[in-house]
Design a protein around this motif. Sequence first.
Motif, PDB file in Angstrom:
ATOM      1  N   LYS A   1       2.559   7.699  11.828  1.00  0.00           N
ATOM      2  CA  LYS A   1       2.516   7.422  10.392  1.00  0.00           C
ATOM      3  C   LYS A   1       3.756   6.652   9.966  1.00  0.00           C
ATOM      4  O   LYS A   1       3.675   5.693   9.187  1.00  0.00           O
ATOM      5  CB  LYS A   1       2.413   8.738   9.614  1.00  0.00           C
TER       6      LYS A   1
ATOM      7  N   ARG B   1       3.410   3.046  11.177  1.00  0.00           N
ATOM      8  CA  ARG B   1       2.483   2.291  10.316  1.00  0.00           C
ATOM      9  C   ARG B   1       3.148   1.928   8.987  1.00  0.00           C
ATOM     10  O   ARG B   1       2.985   0.817   8.485  1.00  0.00           O
ATOM     11  CB  ARG B   1       1.195   3.082  10.076  1.00  0.00           C
ATOM     12  N   ALA B   2       3.922   2.865   8.426  1.00  0.00           N
ATOM     13  CA  ALA B   2       4.617   2.594   7.167  1.00  0.00           C
ATOM     14  C   ALA B   2       5.648   1.480   7.364  1.00  0.00           C
ATOM     15  O   ALA B   2       5.779   0.592   6.515  1.00  0.00           O
ATOM     16  CB  ALA B   2       5.294   3.864   6.648  1.00  0.00           C
ATOM     17  N   GLU B   3       6.364   1.500   8.486  1.00  0.00           N
ATOM     18  CA  GLU B   3       7.351   0.457   8.776  1.00  0.00           C
ATOM     19  C   GLU B   3       6.669  -0.902   8.953  1.00  0.00           C
ATOM     20  O   GLU B   3       7.150  -1.924   8.450  1.00  0.00           O
ATOM     21  CB  GLU B   3       8.148   0.822  10.035  1.00  0.00           C
ATOM     22  N   GLN B   4       5.549  -0.931   9.665  1.00  0.00           N
ATOM     23  CA  GLN B   4       4.802  -2.183   9.844  1.00  0.00           C
ATOM     24  C   GLN B   4       4.313  -2.709   8.494  1.00  0.00           C
ATOM     25  O   GLN B   4       4.374  -3.910   8.241  1.00  0.00           O
ATOM     26  CB  GLN B   4       3.621  -1.968  10.790  1.00  0.00           C
ATOM     27  N   GLU B   5       3.841  -1.836   7.640  1.00  0.00           N
ATOM     28  CA  GLU B   5       3.366  -2.243   6.312  1.00  0.00           C
ATOM     29  C   GLU B   5       4.519  -2.795   5.488  1.00  0.00           C
ATOM     30  O   GLU B   5       4.385  -3.797   4.790  1.00  0.00           O
ATOM     31  CB  GLU B   5       2.711  -1.053   5.598  1.00  0.00           C
ATOM     32  N   ARG B   6       5.697  -2.152   5.573  1.00  0.00           N
ATOM     33  CA  ARG B   6       6.872  -2.622   4.845  1.00  0.00           C
ATOM     34  C   ARG B   6       7.269  -4.013   5.317  1.00  0.00           C
ATOM     35  O   ARG B   6       7.521  -4.911   4.504  1.00  0.00           O
ATOM     36  CB  ARG B   6       8.041  -1.646   5.041  1.00  0.00           C
ATOM     37  N   ARG B   7       7.276  -4.231   6.653  1.00  0.00           N
ATOM     38  CA  ARG B   7       7.621  -5.550   7.191  1.00  0.00           C
ATOM     39  C   ARG B   7       6.598  -6.599   6.776  1.00  0.00           C
ATOM     40  O   ARG B   7       6.946  -7.735   6.455  1.00  0.00           O
ATOM     41  CB  ARG B   7       7.747  -5.500   8.716  1.00  0.00           C
ATOM     42  N   ARG B   8       5.321  -6.215   6.766  1.00  0.00           N
ATOM     43  CA  ARG B   8       4.266  -7.151   6.362  1.00  0.00           C
ATOM     44  C   ARG B   8       4.457  -7.571   4.909  1.00  0.00           C
ATOM     45  O   ARG B   8       4.368  -8.752   4.568  1.00  0.00           O
ATOM     46  CB  ARG B   8       2.883  -6.506   6.546  1.00  0.00           C
ATOM     47  N   LYS B   9       4.774  -6.601   4.042  1.00  0.00           N
ATOM     48  CA  LYS B   9       5.001  -6.903   2.623  1.00  0.00           C
ATOM     49  C   LYS B   9       6.215  -7.800   2.456  1.00  0.00           C
ATOM     50  O   LYS B   9       6.205  -8.716   1.636  1.00  0.00           O
ATOM     51  CB  LYS B   9       5.162  -5.615   1.820  1.00  0.00           C
TER      52      LYS B   9
END
Length: 193
Positions: free
Chosen positions: A72, A75-83
């Motif tokens: 989890k 996934r949160a870190e990947q989402e932050r980098r994507r944003k």
Amino acid sequence: MSKNEEKFDGMLLAMAQQHEGGVQDLLDTIFSFLARKTDFYTGGGEGAAEKLVTSKFKKYEATALAKAVAEKAERAEQERRRKERLEKKKKEEEKVEEVPMDTDSRIVELTDEQAAKLQEEIDNKKLAKEVTAVPGPSGDNADSEPKKDNVEIEDEEEDEKEKNKLRPNSGNGADMPNYRWTQTLQEVEVSIL
């Protein structure tokens, strides 16, 4: 996890896939097997089987929960980098829109009206050069000179187009700000920076 723990994964997965009721039916089959074919319930004394099942459950529950928390967080870190990448790209696009039309160092997307106006200006400049052509010594307009100028202008335009193009890297790919890629006839490799 050791290789010894993983050696039965194929068989257990096949069993799990054959149970339409999911994990509940799979556990029912396993405990039924233990009751029918082993001394699991009677061999260790009263309550020993339950203690064994509870201890193994707690051992793997902690591992599974820790893994879920780590996944989890990833996934949160990947989402932050994507944003962050999307925000950076959006800011870069806004900067491109702010660049004046007369800069030659950037590629600027034009609206249809801007493109028509730019084409008209180019045509007017070409027409002005043709009109101001000086007559040659024989009195006629030297046809070879304007054609030579046109060829030079076309060469300069091609050089300008080539100047802004991205050059391939040594691996026949490209080096971008956030990643690099190369390719061969058999494979493509992408490195995220």
